[in-house]
Each structure stands twice: as structure tokens, then as C-alpha cells.
Scaffold this motif. Structure first.
Motif, PDB file in Angstrom:
ATOM      1  N   GLN A  16      25.108  -0.803  39.844  1.00  0.00           N
ATOM      2  CA  GLN A  16      25.950  -1.321  40.931  1.00  0.00           C
ATOM      3  C   GLN A  16      25.999  -2.835  40.815  1.00  0.00           C
ATOM      4  OE1 GLN A  16      24.893  -0.045  44.857  1.00  0.00           O
ATOM      5  NE2 GLN A  16      26.495  -1.234  45.822  1.00  0.00           N
ATOM      6  N   LEU A  17      27.173  -3.388  41.084  1.00  0.00           N
ATOM      7  CA  LEU A  17      27.369  -4.836  41.029  1.00  0.00           C
ATOM      8  C   LEU A  17      28.164  -5.256  42.258  1.00  0.00           C
ATOM      9  CD1 LEU A  17      27.110  -7.482  39.357  1.00  0.00           C
ATOM     10  CD2 LEU A  17      29.288  -6.879  38.297  1.00  0.00           C
ATOM     11  N   ASN A  18      27.613  -6.189  43.022  1.00  0.00           N
ATOM     12  CA  ASN A  18      28.295  -6.732  44.205  1.00  0.00           C
ATOM     13  C   ASN A  18      28.463  -8.226  44.007  1.00  0.00           C
ATOM     14  OD1 ASN A  18      28.179  -4.277  45.869  1.00  0.00           O
ATOM     15  ND2 ASN A  18      25.979  -4.634  45.789  1.00  0.00           N
ATOM     16  N   VAL A  19      29.691  -8.695  44.073  1.00  0.00           N
ATOM     17  CA  VAL A  19      29.968 -10.118  43.901  1.00  0.00           C
ATOM     18  C   VAL A  19      30.734 -10.611  45.120  1.00  0.00           C
ATOM     19  CG1 VAL A  19      31.013 -11.898  42.457  1.00  0.00           C
ATOM     20  CG2 VAL A  19      30.118  -9.815  41.399  1.00  0.00           C
ATOM     21  N   ALA A  76      29.865 -18.241  43.784  1.00  0.00           N
ATOM     22  CA  ALA A  76      29.671 -16.804  44.008  1.00  0.00           C
ATOM     23  C   ALA A  76      28.202 -16.500  44.270  1.00  0.00           C
ATOM     24  CB  ALA A  76      30.161 -16.001  42.802  1.00  0.00           C
ATOM     25  N   GLN A  77      27.985 -15.414  44.989  1.00  0.00           N
ATOM     26  CA  GLN A  77      26.662 -14.867  45.277  1.00  0.00           C
ATOM     27  C   GLN A  77      26.737 -13.398  44.896  1.00  0.00           C
ATOM     28  OE1 GLN A  77      23.910 -16.469  46.964  1.00  0.00           O
ATOM     29  NE2 GLN A  77      22.822 -14.646  46.347  1.00  0.00           N
ATOM     30  N   ALA A  78      25.720 -12.876  44.211  1.00  0.00           N
ATOM     31  CA  ALA A  78      25.809 -11.500  43.739  1.00  0.00           C
ATOM     32  C   ALA A  78      24.456 -10.803  43.753  1.00  0.00           C
ATOM     33  CB  ALA A  78      26.375 -11.481  42.322  1.00  0.00           C
ATOM     34  N   THR A  79      24.523  -9.480  43.766  1.00  0.00           N
ATOM     35  CA  THR A  79      23.352  -8.644  43.531  1.00  0.00           C
ATOM     36  C   THR A  79      23.765  -7.534  42.579  1.00  0.00           C
ATOM     37  OG1 THR A  79      23.830  -7.265  45.465  1.00  0.00           O
ATOM     38  CG2 THR A  79      22.229  -9.055  45.770  1.00  0.00           C
ATOM     39  N   GLY A  80      22.806  -7.066  41.834  1.00  0.00           N
ATOM     40  CA  GLY A  80      23.054  -5.965  40.918  1.00  0.00           C
ATOM     41  C   GLY A  80      21.877  -5.027  40.899  1.00  0.00           C
ATOM     42  N   SER A  81      22.171  -3.747  40.799  1.00  0.00           N
ATOM     43  CA  SER A  81      21.138  -2.728  40.627  1.00  0.00           C
ATOM     44  C   SER A  81      21.214  -2.231  39.196  1.00  0.00           C
ATOM     45  CB  SER A  81      21.380  -1.557  41.585  1.00  0.00           C
ATOM     46  OG  SER A  81      21.327  -1.996  42.917  1.00  0.00           O
ATOM     47  N   PHE A  82      20.056  -1.956  38.637  1.00  0.00           N
ATOM     48  CA  PHE A  82      19.972  -1.542  37.235  1.00  0.00           C
ATOM     49  C   PHE A  82      19.070  -0.330  37.106  1.00  0.00           C
ATOM     50  CE2 PHE A  82      21.178  -5.889  37.380  1.00  0.00           C
ATOM     51  CZ  PHE A  82      22.076  -6.044  36.351  1.00  0.00           C
TER      52      PHE A  82
END
Length: 166
Positions: free
Chosen positions: A106-109, A149-155
Motif C-alpha cells: 500500500q502506498l499513500n501520498v 509531499a508526505q507519504a506512508t507505505g506498507s510492505f
């Protein structure tokens, strides 16, 4: 194949504006970086990644060039997302045990300001590291210091498959 490339390049250069030539040079220099082993991927080469790794933090810088622009003349949001995903994914892959890899699930930007100026810098750090998953946060800054930008990612952490060579 080389004749087709030479013909296409000749036609391009004959019709190109100065901005078009600048964009083409950016791409060709990036491809050369990949061929010379300065980048492990074509996208890293084309974007001219400069990596500044630490153990739990990963920074990636890219120069801004017209090849990265959308129709408004600012860095395309997909390029910013690629920068974020690359920085976070590289950090994740550097932290997993040997024989394993990390893939984005998942990628949130959140885009906060237009990508303008001379370059973008993405700083990624681990927010959570578990046995099967990892969460990484990232911030992207313009050269003027403004957060773009500010982001989070799940791996997912997955076992690498050994190819049988067939």
C-alpha cells in the motif's frame, strides 16, 4: 535496430526545441548511468537518483528536469510517488534478512506543494518493522526547503524465489 534509433534521434533533434533537447539529454544520461552500473534500475538511472543511506533512514535526491513535468510545468505526481516508493522500498529491502525482499502492498501520498525548483529530496524512515510487514514513512522536500509531499507505505516481507534457470 541501431539504424532505426539513429534515424529517430536525427528526426527528433531536427524538430526539437531547446527544452526538448534538455529532456532527451536527461533521459540518455540516465540510461548511460544504468549501462555503466551507476544505477541498478532504468527508472533510477532516468530519474538520476542520488542515494544517501543510513541504517534506518534512506534519502534519495533527484534533479528536476522538464522530462518530469506534467502539463502544468510542475513535477508529475506519479514521479513524486515513484520517488517515495523507491526510497521507502529500498530502505525496506535493506532491512529484511538475506533471502527475503520487501514489496509494496500500500502506498499513500499526500501532495502538499508543487514540485518546482532544482530538485526533490525524499527522506524515508521505518515506522514499524514486524516479521511479515513493515510500515515506512517519507517526506519529500523541494530545494527551497518546502515540504512537497508526505507519504506512508506498507510492505510485505516475502521470501525470494530461487530461479531454476529453466
Amino acid at each position: 535496430m541501431k539504424n532505426k534509433l539513429e534515424k529517430l534521434l536525427k528526426e527528433y533533434v531536427e524538430q526539437a526545441t531547446e527544452t526538448d533537447v534538455k529532456a532527451l539529454l536527461h533521459v540518455l544520461k540516465g540510461m548511460k548511468n544504468k549501462l555503466e552500473g551507476h544505477s541498478s534500475t532504468y527508472i533510477g538511472g532516468i530519474l538520476h537518483y542520488e542515494k544517501n543511506p543510513e541504517e534506518t533512514v534512506w534519502e534519495v535526491n533527484i534533479p528536476i528536469n522538464p522530462v518530469l513535468f506534467n502539463s502544468l510545468g510542475i513535477v508529475h505526481g506519479g514521479i513524486t510517488a515513484t520517488l517515495v516508493d523507491s526510497a521507502m522500498g529500498t530502505l525496506a529491502n535493506n532491512l529484511v534478512p538475506e533471502g527475503y525482499g520487501a514489496v509494496t502492498s500500500q502506498l499513500n501520498v499526500h501532495y502538499l506543494a508543487p514540485g518546482i525548483g532544482d530538485g526533490l529530496r525524499c527522506r524515508a524512515e521505518v515506522a514499524h518493522q514486524g516479521k511479515n510487514t513493515m510500515v515506512i514513512s517519507a517526506e519529500v522536500f523541494r530545494t527551497d526547503g518546502k515540504k512537497a509531499a508526505q507519504a506512508t507505505g506498507s510492505f510485505f516481507i516475502v521470501e525470494k524465489k530461487v530461479s531454476s534457470g529453466e
